[in-house]
Scaffold this active site. Structure first.
Site, PDB file in Angstrom:
ATOM      1  N   HIS A 191       0.785  -1.216  -0.237  1.00  0.00           N
ATOM      2  CA  HIS A 191      -0.005   0.136   0.054  1.00  0.00           C
ATOM      3  C   HIS A 191       0.809   1.381  -0.003  1.00  0.00           C
ATOM      4  O   HIS A 191       0.536   2.125  -0.781  1.00  0.00           O
ATOM      5  CB  HIS A 191      -0.926   0.061   1.075  1.00  0.00           C
ATOM      6  CG  HIS A 191      -2.194  -0.768   1.046  1.00  0.00           C
ATOM      7  ND1 HIS A 191      -3.051  -0.556   0.071  1.00  0.00           N
ATOM      8  CD2 HIS A 191      -2.830  -1.787   1.720  1.00  0.00           C
ATOM      9  CE1 HIS A 191      -3.836  -1.360  -0.001  1.00  0.00           C
ATOM     10  NE2 HIS A 191      -3.828  -2.112   0.937  1.00  0.00           N
ATOM     11  N   GLU A 433       0.590  -7.120 -40.060  1.00  0.00           N
ATOM     12  CA  GLU A 433       2.090  -7.079 -39.576  1.00  0.00           C
ATOM     13  C   GLU A 433       2.883  -7.676 -40.747  1.00  0.00           C
ATOM     14  O   GLU A 433       4.104  -7.831 -40.709  1.00  0.00           O
ATOM     15  CB  GLU A 433       2.475  -7.576 -38.417  1.00  0.00           C
ATOM     16  CG  GLU A 433       1.844  -8.542 -37.837  1.00  0.00           C
ATOM     17  CD  GLU A 433       2.113  -9.138 -36.443  1.00  0.00           C
ATOM     18  OE1 GLU A 433       3.005  -8.433 -35.672  1.00  0.00           O
ATOM     19  OE2 GLU A 433       1.408  -9.910 -35.888  1.00  0.00           O
ATOM     20  N   ASP A 457       6.924  -5.784 -36.974  1.00  0.00           N
ATOM     21  CA  ASP A 457       7.247  -6.851 -37.853  1.00  0.00           C
ATOM     22  C   ASP A 457       6.928  -6.499 -39.382  1.00  0.00           C
ATOM     23  O   ASP A 457       7.678  -6.898 -40.165  1.00  0.00           O
ATOM     24  CB  ASP A 457       6.248  -8.121 -37.450  1.00  0.00           C
ATOM     25  CG  ASP A 457       6.729  -8.977 -36.507  1.00  0.00           C
ATOM     26  OD1 ASP A 457       8.031  -9.091 -36.456  1.00  0.00           O
ATOM     27  OD2 ASP A 457       5.924  -9.238 -35.657  1.00  0.00           O
ATOM     28  N   CYS A 504      -0.366  -0.634 -33.047  1.00  0.00           N
ATOM     29  CA  CYS A 504       0.327  -0.939 -31.697  1.00  0.00           C
ATOM     30  C   CYS A 504       1.888  -1.508 -32.059  1.00  0.00           C
ATOM     31  O   CYS A 504       2.624  -1.580 -30.853  1.00  0.00           O
ATOM     32  CB  CYS A 504      -0.384  -2.368 -31.041  1.00  0.00           C
ATOM     33  SG  CYS A 504      -0.094  -3.827 -32.105  1.00  0.00           S
TER      34      CYS A 504
HETATM   35  C1  PEP Z   1       4.624  -5.682 -33.801  1.00  0.00           C
HETATM   36  O1  PEP Z   1       5.038  -6.624 -34.688  1.00  0.00           O
HETATM   37  O2  PEP Z   1       4.526  -4.402 -34.245  1.00  0.00           O
HETATM   38  C2  PEP Z   1       4.096  -6.059 -32.534  1.00  0.00           C
HETATM   39  C3  PEP Z   1       3.475  -4.777 -31.738  1.00  0.00           C
HETATM   40  O3  PEP Z   1       4.149  -7.170 -31.999  1.00  0.00           O
HETATM   41  P1  PEP Z   1       5.497  -7.601 -31.536  1.00  0.00           P
HETATM   42  O4  PEP Z   1       6.653  -6.529 -31.024  1.00  0.00           O
HETATM   43  O5  PEP Z   1       5.092  -8.272 -30.018  1.00  0.00           O
HETATM   44  O6  PEP Z   1       5.789  -8.612 -32.363  1.00  0.00           O
HETATM   45 MG    MG Z   2       4.519  -8.710 -34.091  1.00  0.00          MG
END
Ligand code: PEP
Ligand code: MG
Length: 572
Positions: A191, A433, A457, A504
């Site tokens: 905490h 990707e 990727d 992402c």
């Molecule tokens: C990506 O390939 O952009 C991704 C977010 O996945 P990771 O980096 O986990 O391959």
């Molecule tokens: Mg990836």
């Protein structure tokens, strides 16, 4: 001299040590003589419970909401514990059967309960032992009014040094004067750590016995990030840390001021900023940075660093914990993305010439439906605890999407048959990707609810550059016009086909890319939580019409050198 603990609340503070000494209630050994005494002691106990509940209610009523909700939640838990029928029953039984007075009965019952919690394997539950001890201390204070409360007013820039801090110590403390906490015990979820973080006070826990090196009144420098405590530093070190402190403060002020500001462009377009997370703790932290949910839960982290696959129950608990921490905000749960650089010690990966082009992610899941369906069922079960979405990684063609959806349907059918509830309309998406997926985004859009562009990727496959290879790292370049065209195409096709599009990959957190991505029409960015404030700051100063012009201009450029130089020039 420098000692080290676990930095649990970042920030740098320079101040004077104040050692917190606890006054403990002791066992009296009194044996009650008759029924009248028993009745009196039970009454004393009930009275102490009522007074303690009153104390906590007063703290709740005067609670300053700007200090974060965490403190309030802890106080509410204390009311539940104080009125817990089991504790009351155990104390009453010790008084009536073992003829102990209320003081001794409370000490013993609380000690047993603390032991029970401490022994729990779950780190979160075991640190809840502090709450039980805390309500025990409060009961004893109200039983024996001679034990004073620890609430004190401190001089400016006081650093509290304690063996441990109870939750109410931390909540009731006048933090306007407290510049930091250091404790001997505790971990990230204790905490003291939670409250310190929510109040923005630097804190270091788990220093162990080295803490006895600190004497009352010592001058200390605390680095709540690294966990270092410098005792009685020289002037040179103090000067250095003052500069660090100012820099950190400036950055933190920006962060704090933007937390609840919506990420809206100057012309009123709302952008969603999500966090990439690995577990429930990350989710909690991300919300503190202003994340509106998670655009990527990397579930493979649960599968790594252990010696067997997690079963459905363990996975369910894991996803459920994330869903609960997200508090109704969306979480995109990416199904298992192992292989390539993510190996599992207990999983027999074939020897491959090119692991990144090999047996990976969805390819493994479709080959091993026995593993895949367990994960899908666990995610579905957890979907009733929040707003979960399912995302398949490494999709290279439409058959993979359809095959994954068949297994998802099978998972849903099995749960329905067993009478287990789940979100029947759970959204399903894919990561874009692989270049073939990007180029066929229009076709894939017909099969799913959303896309998330994985630039990490996408970049390596588009450019044929191994993202792990140091020797060719200059070639790994998301600003290559080929990569940018693919990204723009995916966003455009997604929107034309009514599919939500997020990003992402790391490019989403690159401040240089923000305007360009906005200009491409991207409205969902997911990144490491700590990057959110900086990207938000760019968004709230950006105009979409201008961003679109920038995008058009860049699409005419022929090299990443020209593109990055231009972006560098126009970025805030
Ligand atoms: C990506 O390939 O952009 C991704 C977010 O996945 P990771 O980096 O986990 O391959
Ligand atoms: Mg990836």
């Amino acid at each position: 001299m420098t000692i080290n603990g676990i930095g649990v609340s970042p920030g740098i503070t320079i101040g004077k040590a104040s050692l917190l000494k606890k006054q403990e209630a002791a066992l009296s050994g009194v044996v009650l003589a008759n029924d009248a005494d028993i009745t009196i002691e039970i009454e004393k106990f009930n009275n102490a419970v009522a007074l303690s509940v009153q104390d906590v209610e007063t703290m709740i009523n005067s609670y300053d909401q700007s200090q974060g909700k965490e403190g309030l939640e802890i106080l509410e838990t204390h009311i539940e514990l104080l009125t817990d029928p089991q504790i009351s029953e155990d104390v009453t039984e010790k008084i009536s059967k073992e003829k102990k007075n209320a003081n001794d009965a409370v000490i013993e019952v609380i000690a047993d309960a603390v032991q029970l919690f401490t022994n729990m394997e779950d780190e979160y539950l075991s640190t809840r032992a502090a709450d039980v001890q805390d309500i025990g201390d409060r009961l004893l204070r109200n039983l024996n009014s001679s034990i004073p409360d620890t609430t004190t007013t401190y001089e400016a820039d006081t650093i509290i040094i304690a063996e441990d801090l109870t939750p109410s110590d931390t909540i009731s403390m006048d933090t306007t004067h407290v510049a930091g906490f250091v404790t001997q015990v505790g971990g990230r979820t204790s905490h003291a750590a939670i409250i310190a973080r929510s109040r923005g006070v630097p804190a270091i826990v788990g220093c162990g016995i080295t803490l006895t090196e600190i004497k009352d009144g010592d001058l200390l420098i605390l680095d709540g990030q690294s966990g270092a405590i410098i005792i009685n530093p020289d002037q040179n070190t103090i000067d250095q840390y003052r500069i660090k402190q100012d820099n950190w403060q400036a950055q933190n002020n920006l962060l704090r001021s933007l937390k609840d500001t919506p990420a809206t462009t100057t012309d009123g377009i709302n952008i969603k900023l999500f966090a990439n997370i690995g577990d429930a703790n990350d989710m909690e932290q991300a919300i503190g940075f202003g994340a509106e949910g998670s655009g990527l839960l990397r579930t493979e982290l649960l599968f790594m660093g252990r010696d067997a696959l997690p079963d459905e129950e363990e996975q369910f608990e894991f996803y459920k914990a994330v869903a609960l921490k997200a508090k109704g905000k969306p979480v995109i749960v990416r199904t298992l993305d192992i292989g390539g650089d993510k190996q599992l010690p207990y999983f027999n990966f074939p020897a491959e010439q090119n692991p990144f082009l090999g047996y990976r992610a969805i390819r493994i899941c479709l080959d091993r439906p026995d593993i895949f369906i367990v994960q899908l069922k666990a995610i579905l079960r957890a979907s009733t605890f929040g707003r979960l979405k399912i995302m398949f990684p490494m999709i290279s063609n439409i058959q993979e999407v359809r095959a994954a959806k068949v297994i998802l349907q099978q998972a849903k059918d099995e749960l329905s048959k067993a009478g287990i509830t789940f979100d029947k309309n759970i959204p399903v998406g894919i990561m874009i990707e692989i270049p073939s997926a990007a180029i066929t985004a229009d076709l894939l859009a017909k099969e799913v609810d959303f896309f998330s562009i994985g630039t990490n990727d996408l970049c390596q496959y588009t450019l044929a550059v191994d993202r792990m290879n140091e020797q060719i790292k200059e070639l790994y370049d998301p600003y290559n016009p080929g990569v940018l065209r693919l990204i723009a195409y995916v966003i455009d096709q997604g929107h034309k086909n009514n599919v939500e599009v997020g990003m992402c990959g790391e490019l989403a957190s690159d401040p240089k890319a923000t305007l360009l991505l906005l200009g491409m029409g991207l409205t969902e960015f997911s990144m490491s939580a700590a990057a959110i404030p900086e990207i938000k700051n760019i968004i709230i100063h950006s105009d979409l019409t201008k961003a679109k012009q920038i995008h058009s201009h860049i699409m005419e450029m022929d090299s990443s050198t020209a593109i990055t130089a231009y972006l560098q020039e126009i970025t805030l």
